[in-house]
Design a protein around this motif. Structure first.
Motif, PDB file in Angstrom:
ATOM      1  N   UNK A   1       0.830  -1.309  -0.011  1.00 23.71           N
ATOM      2  CA  UNK A   1      -0.047  -0.126   0.069  1.00 23.71           C
ATOM      3  C   UNK A   1       0.925   1.140  -0.016  1.00 23.71           C
ATOM      4  N   UNK A   2       1.953   1.311   0.837  1.00 26.89           N
ATOM      5  CA  UNK A   2       2.897   2.402   0.895  1.00 26.89           C
ATOM      6  C   UNK A   2       3.597   2.580  -0.428  1.00 26.89           C
ATOM      7  N   UNK A   3       3.973   1.439  -1.202  1.00 24.44           N
ATOM      8  CA  UNK A   3       4.582   1.325  -2.301  1.00 24.44           C
ATOM      9  C   UNK A   3       3.825   2.016  -3.410  1.00 24.44           C
ATOM     10  N   UNK A   4       2.255   1.906  -3.386  1.00 24.12           N
ATOM     11  CA  UNK A   4       1.560   2.293  -4.457  1.00 24.12           C
ATOM     12  C   UNK A   4       1.338   3.734  -4.425  1.00 24.12           C
ATOM     13  N   UNK A   5       1.962   4.566  -3.471  1.00 27.46           N
ATOM     14  CA  UNK A   5       2.098   5.882  -3.509  1.00 27.46           C
ATOM     15  C   UNK A   5       3.057   6.634  -4.741  1.00 27.46           C
ATOM     16  N   UNK A   6       3.772   5.574  -4.900  1.00 29.20           N
ATOM     17  CA  UNK A   6       4.693   5.880  -6.230  1.00 29.20           C
ATOM     18  C   UNK A   6       3.806   5.728  -7.355  1.00 29.20           C
ATOM     19  N   UNK A   7       3.061   4.984  -7.616  1.00 24.79           N
ATOM     20  CA  UNK A   7       1.850   4.821  -8.608  1.00 24.79           C
ATOM     21  C   UNK A   7       1.137   5.897  -8.709  1.00 24.79           C
ATOM     22  N   UNK A   8       0.634   6.576  -7.523  1.00 27.33           N
ATOM     23  CA  UNK A   8      -0.341   7.526  -7.529  1.00 27.33           C
ATOM     24  C   UNK A   8       0.551   8.894  -8.134  1.00 27.33           C
ATOM     25  N   UNK A   9       1.885   8.924  -7.818  1.00 24.64           N
ATOM     26  CA  UNK A   9       2.669  10.134  -8.358  1.00 24.64           C
ATOM     27  C   UNK A   9       2.499  10.200  -9.786  1.00 24.64           C
ATOM     28  N   UNK A  10       2.869   8.983 -10.237  1.00 26.82           N
ATOM     29  CA  UNK A  10       2.928   9.025 -11.628  1.00 26.82           C
ATOM     30  C   UNK A  10       1.492   9.234 -12.591  1.00 26.82           C
ATOM     31  N   UNK A  11       0.542   8.652 -12.068  1.00 27.69           N
ATOM     32  CA  UNK A  11      -0.772   8.578 -12.811  1.00 27.69           C
ATOM     33  C   UNK A  11      -1.388   9.995 -12.585  1.00 27.69           C
ATOM     34  N   UNK A  12      -1.414  10.431 -11.301  1.00 27.13           N
ATOM     35  CA  UNK A  12      -2.380  11.404 -10.889  1.00 27.13           C
ATOM     36  C   UNK A  12      -1.449  12.963 -10.917  1.00 27.13           C
ATOM     37  N   UNK A  13      -0.450  13.021 -10.554  1.00 23.97           N
ATOM     38  CA  UNK A  13       0.155  14.216 -10.379  1.00 23.97           C
ATOM     39  C   UNK A  13       1.570  14.642 -11.100  1.00 23.97           C
TER      40      UNK A  13
ATOM     41  N   UNK B   1       5.384   6.111 -20.771  1.00 23.66           N
ATOM     42  CA  UNK B   1       6.719   5.409 -20.478  1.00 23.66           C
ATOM     43  C   UNK B   1       6.434   4.408 -19.438  1.00 23.66           C
ATOM     44  N   UNK B   2       5.734   4.931 -18.375  1.00 26.91           N
ATOM     45  CA  UNK B   2       5.238   4.238 -17.040  1.00 26.91           C
ATOM     46  C   UNK B   2       4.743   2.756 -17.757  1.00 26.91           C
ATOM     47  N   UNK B   3       3.654   2.887 -18.409  1.00 31.57           N
ATOM     48  CA  UNK B   3       2.872   1.825 -18.630  1.00 31.57           C
ATOM     49  C   UNK B   3       3.605   0.898 -19.548  1.00 31.57           C
TER      50      UNK B   3
ATOM     51  N   UNK C   1       9.856   7.814 -14.153  1.00 33.74           N
ATOM     52  CA  UNK C   1       8.743   6.795 -14.344  1.00 33.74           C
ATOM     53  C   UNK C   1       8.989   5.361 -14.527  1.00 33.74           C
ATOM     54  N   UNK C   2       9.984   5.085 -15.315  1.00 32.79           N
ATOM     55  CA  UNK C   2      10.661   3.704 -15.482  1.00 32.79           C
ATOM     56  C   UNK C   2      10.966   3.080 -14.173  1.00 32.79           C
ATOM     57  N   UNK C   3      11.833   3.890 -13.441  1.00 31.89           N
ATOM     58  CA  UNK C   3      12.121   3.395 -11.994  1.00 31.89           C
ATOM     59  C   UNK C   3      10.959   3.041 -11.156  1.00 31.89           C
ATOM     60  N   UNK C   4       9.880   3.971 -11.182  1.00 32.65           N
ATOM     61  CA  UNK C   4       8.748   3.876 -10.499  1.00 32.65           C
ATOM     62  C   UNK C   4       8.104   2.448 -10.956  1.00 32.65           C
ATOM     63  N   UNK C   5       8.126   2.171 -12.267  1.00 32.74           N
ATOM     64  CA  UNK C   5       7.626   0.926 -12.852  1.00 32.74           C
ATOM     65  C   UNK C   5       8.402  -0.251 -12.606  1.00 32.74           C
ATOM     66  N   UNK C   6       9.433  -0.349 -12.306  1.00 33.82           N
ATOM     67  CA  UNK C   6      10.543  -1.315 -11.706  1.00 33.82           C
ATOM     68  C   UNK C   6       9.910  -1.563 -10.396  1.00 33.82           C
ATOM     69  N   UNK C   7       9.957  -0.736  -9.527  1.00 33.35           N
ATOM     70  CA  UNK C   7       9.324  -1.043  -8.108  1.00 33.35           C
ATOM     71  C   UNK C   7       7.853  -1.684  -8.118  1.00 33.35           C
ATOM     72  N   UNK C   8       6.976  -1.133  -8.773  1.00 38.90           N
ATOM     73  CA  UNK C   8       5.703  -1.632  -8.642  1.00 38.90           C
ATOM     74  C   UNK C   8       5.526  -2.857  -9.506  1.00 38.90           C
ATOM     75  N   UNK C   9       6.291  -2.966 -10.566  1.00 34.44           N
ATOM     76  CA  UNK C   9       6.268  -4.402 -11.329  1.00 34.44           C
ATOM     77  C   UNK C   9       6.762  -5.488 -10.487  1.00 34.44           C
ATOM     78  N   UNK C  10       7.875  -5.270  -9.913  1.00 37.11           N
ATOM     79  CA  UNK C  10       8.624  -6.535  -9.072  1.00 37.11           C
ATOM     80  C   UNK C  10       8.112  -6.378  -7.640  1.00 37.11           C
TER      81      UNK C  10
END
Length: 438
Positions: A236-248, A267-269, A319-328
């Motif tokens: 749930x805390x890691x999902x803050x990175x997703x919120x940053x990319x998608x919403x802000x 790029x994230x997607x 954004x790619x680095x955020x994707x690395x974290x979320x994807x793994x």
């Protein structure tokens, strides 16, 4: 084939590790085909969501004469019931098995999406969307549990990640196809076609082997839910990175004068899809403290990079680095959940775990939005980075305290020692000692 999800503490019958060939997950042919069938069925069912996303807002504001607030309720309402339905779906998974839950979830999705065609008022449409969420929660939970059951222990992380891949692939392909259907066939036919997709997916499940294992006497869901607390909170805390990319991110970059900021989301997607597609060729399951902490640290660095980027390429790299974290991190933490409970409670645990990422995205949007409005975008990025630092520490600690398959030392539920430790050598030694004593 037994439907137990092997691997983890206190379980028996773990599938032996086998070498990988040409980057393909080490799954026997029939099981690999079964995982693909479940993956395909889940993707086809998810088209009920993907095909309708681009056209629902216009339907609300046009045909139903709604406003922007109504669009928000219609577009986001289903996520609430999807989250709330997951624990109940998990209990059913442990009692009646994934085939029945997945088929039932798909049926609910079909009824709800087809119901758009007769939803002539906003309350009716919202009711259909809420029903869709119940079906979607059951469908994704059951698909996850079933694919994990079919995969050997060393490929559980790969199997959990497939559900996320369904989401990104279907959204990418479904949106343009949905718009095309509306342009050529109209709204009602589009709703009916989208509603038919989950029904067409059900026959694919008939070819997937597996039988239900009844719950053990005295099995309770409390232990399964408790097992999700630390990994789920980290997710749930890691999902803050997703919120940053998608919403802000787009708004913050545009205000900073960075042109073409929407490329950050693209790029994230694309990175998410590429990482998930490559998941079967990566030997590490990222469940060690160092690996899991590393990918979340990369996500933290990505958020800070977006927050400070003076140009678009650096923002896209963030954004790619955020994707690395979320994807793994999502499949890795899910694997830790699967290893923390016995076979009979794994459905409940994995279904509950899946809700944490949705909770994190919702909470992240709320908290980061408040911070951005009151203290500015810099404070917002730092708040997200703080959440990710906490996620990194918690995830690494969880990985450190969770036993890997084959390393369990505690007793099984039956009260006997782990059978893996009762080797022939130990048994012979025991007999020799007994003979000497006599």
């Amino acid at each position: 084939m037994r439907m137990a999800i092997s691997g983890g503490s206190g379980t028996t019958g773990a599938t032996p590790a086998t070498p990988e060939t040409n980057g393909t997950p080490a799954v026997p042919d029939r099981r690999r085909r079964s995982v693909r069938l479940v993956f395909a069925a889940a993707g086809m069912a998810y088209l009920a969501v993907g095909l309708t996303i681009p056209v629902l807002p216009g339907y609300v504001t046009g045909t139903l004469h709604g406003n922007a607030g109504d669009v928000g309720w219609v577009m986001g309402g289903y996520t609430v019931t999807a989250v709330l339905s997951r624990p109940a779906a998990g209990l059913l998974l442990d009692r009646i098995g994934p085939r029945a839950v997945l088929s039932s979830g798909m049926l609910l999705m079909a009824v709800a999406t087809g119901g758009y065609a007769v939803s002539t008022t906003l309350p009716l449409l919202l009711a259909c969307r809420l029903l869709l969420g119940v079906g979607l929660g059951a469908t994704l939970s059951a698909a996850t549990v079933w694919m994990v059951a079919l995969a050997p222990p060393e490929r559980q992380t790969w199997a959990i990640g497939l559900v996320g891949l369904v989401n990104y692939l279907v959204l990418a392909a479904g949106a343009p196809i949905g718009q095309l259907l509306v342009d050529h066939l109209g709204m009602n036919d589009t709703w009916l076609i989208a509603g038919a997709m989950p029904l067409l997916a059900v026959p694919l499940l008939a070819a997937v082997p597996g039988r239900r294992r009844p719950p053990a006497p005295g099995t309770r869901s409390g232990g399964a839910l408790a097992a999700t607390l630390r990994p789920g909170t980290a997710m749930a805390l890691a999902a803050f990175g997703y919120a940053v990319v998608i919403s802000f991110a787009v708004t913050a970059l545009t205000r900073r004068g960075v042109g073409g900021a929407t490329a950050v989301v693209t790029g994230y997607a694309l990175a998410m899809v590429a990482i998930r597609l490559a998941g079967g060729r990566v030997r590490s399951d990222f469940t060690s403290p160092r690996a899991l902490g590393g990918v979340l640290a990369a996500e933290l660095a990505g958020v800070l990079l977006i927050g400070a980027a003076p140009c678009l390429p650096l923002a896209v790299l963030g954004a790619v680095l955020v994707a690395v974290g979320m994807a793994q991190s999502y499949p890795a933490l899910g694997t830790l959940v699967a290893r923390s409970v016995d076979d009979h409670r794994r459905g409940t645990a994995l279904a509950a775990y899946g809700a944490y990422v949705n909770i994190g995205i919702g909470l992240g949007n709320l908290v980061l939005g408040k911070v951005a409005a009151s203290a500015g975008s810099t404070a917002m990025f730092l708040t997200a980075a703080t959440a990710l630092a906490a996620a990194t520490a918690l995830a690494a600690h969880t990985a450190h305290t969770t036993q890997r398959p084959g390393h369990s030392r505690h007793m099984t539920e039956a009260g006997s020692e782990n059978p893996a430790r009762n080797t022939p050598a130990r048994n012979n030694s025991a007999r020799n000692n007994s003979a000497r004593n006599r």
